[in-house]
Design a protein around this motif. Sequence first.
Motif: not given
Length: 514
Positions: A271-279, A162-176
């Motif tokens: 999910y959605w905010p972290t996708f957008l952050m990544a993009a 499967s392809y994975f999205f690195r959501m783990s990378r955005y945990q702190e950024q999202l909380l912030d």
Amino acid sequence: MSKTHNPRYYITTPIYYVNDVPHIGHAYTTIAADVMARYRRLRGDDVFFLTGSDEHGLKIEKAAEGNRERPIDLADRVVTGFMKLWKRLNISTNDFIRTTEERHRITVQHFFEHIKARGDIYLGEYQDWYCIPCESFWTDTQLIEGKCPDCKRVVEKLKEESYFFRMSRYQEQLLDYIEKNPDLIQPSYRKNEVVSFVKSGLRDLSISRTSFKWGIPVPGDERHVIYVWFDALVNYITAAGYPGDMERFNDTWPADLHLVGKDILRFHAIYWPTFLMAAGLPLPKKVFAHGWWTVEGEKMSKSKGNVVDPNEIIDRYGVDQFRYFLLREVPFGLDGDFSTTALVGRINGELANDLGNLLSRSIAMTIKYFDGVIPAPCSSEEIDRELIRTAEEAVSGLDGAMKEVAFQRGLTNIWSVVSFANKYIETNAPWALAKDEAKKERLQTVIYNTLESLRVTAILISPFMPDTAVKMWEALNIPTLFDEVKIGDARWGGLKTGTTLSKPAPLFPRVEEK
Ligand code: MSP
């Protein structure tokens, strides 16, 4: 880039799965969004209001298989039912997006490649529990008694590349981000749930499947189709023009409001905010989660056979009655119960008695005392000023409520005018004034003010009950087209004198409980 139009307001509903015919749950989100869209247009905003259908994924593929039809045929059929219902319910969308459209495939594939190029999508192996009805993955520890923690149904073990999205990378950024933008997730009690979920740890997210076919292929690796939630969430930017029309996109995005049910908040607020952050794209301004309806005290389900078809409610009780009930019965955000007793009670009480009668008796008095000609107001007494104040406060109260997505409070603000106008008639007793020629001027004032409060009410209720507003407008014989009315017209004193009124049909026929 210079903006030449009024402030843009972009509002969305979830896009609905096509394995199910529309029920009151779908109607609820869509009506609420419509009320907000209409209110913002009334304020003069340039509104972009989007709804649509979510047509890919294992759930749809299986449903089609069960009917021995192609998924696209199932989708075509069910989507027609949704579109017809939205038309009947007066839903004023500007676009309807289907995830099987070409424009969406292009956007999803571009979005996927873009995030991959930025380093946040990688190929790996996946092994987890999957709940098909929820289209959700769970780890061993998340399962409750071996079943899906959301819907309590049986889950399946999936193991695949499967392809994975690195959501783990955005945990702190999202909380912030959530902390710095306290309005992003509403109501606040739901925000707290999201925050604790994120704090418990974000894992990378599997965003592709090789085990079935019904979806958008991963660009450059056609063995995989893109996970349905990755596909579905992107609809909000497809419809805004991404990436083909970046001028329109930059002008439309970010969305001002994503309205969703509480069950799908996690997807929209994590999910959605972290996708957008990544993009590298801006995040929506607000995600508001509403509660769920039970029906006559019970959870709505196909197996119980208690799923409410909005079409039947409309046939029996009327469109505006249904729209009013859904937004008046429960504070937006909380759960509520849909019952015939409650619906009939509100129709006969607040709609027929309070508002309908106010209109018919005000016009009847105009006909009786002034041959139907709207009289000019003369004197002003304290009770008149109180009526005017009530109307003015309702305008600002409604505005405040709508900013907070508090539809019920918006309606109670409007009903304070209706109630006060009824009290105003009782207190001034026009029938007594009419007996005394010396009180003619007072009678003129009282009738004018009563009719004027109805004109203001028509404007304020129009986002909630668009047909009723037009009926009231016509009953008051106001020459301007209702379509051109703006909130500024709700200022007191707009009703022209000298126009002739005639007896209107009842606004809300009384109904019997069946
Ligand atoms: N396809 C996804 C959404 C994708 S958005 C990018 C989906 N579709 S759905 O057809 O299941 O409909 C979801 C909407 O209907 C949700 O907002 C959900 O909360 C709402 N409701 C479904 N049943 C409901 C009630 N009984 N009461 C109120 N709303 C309910 O999820």
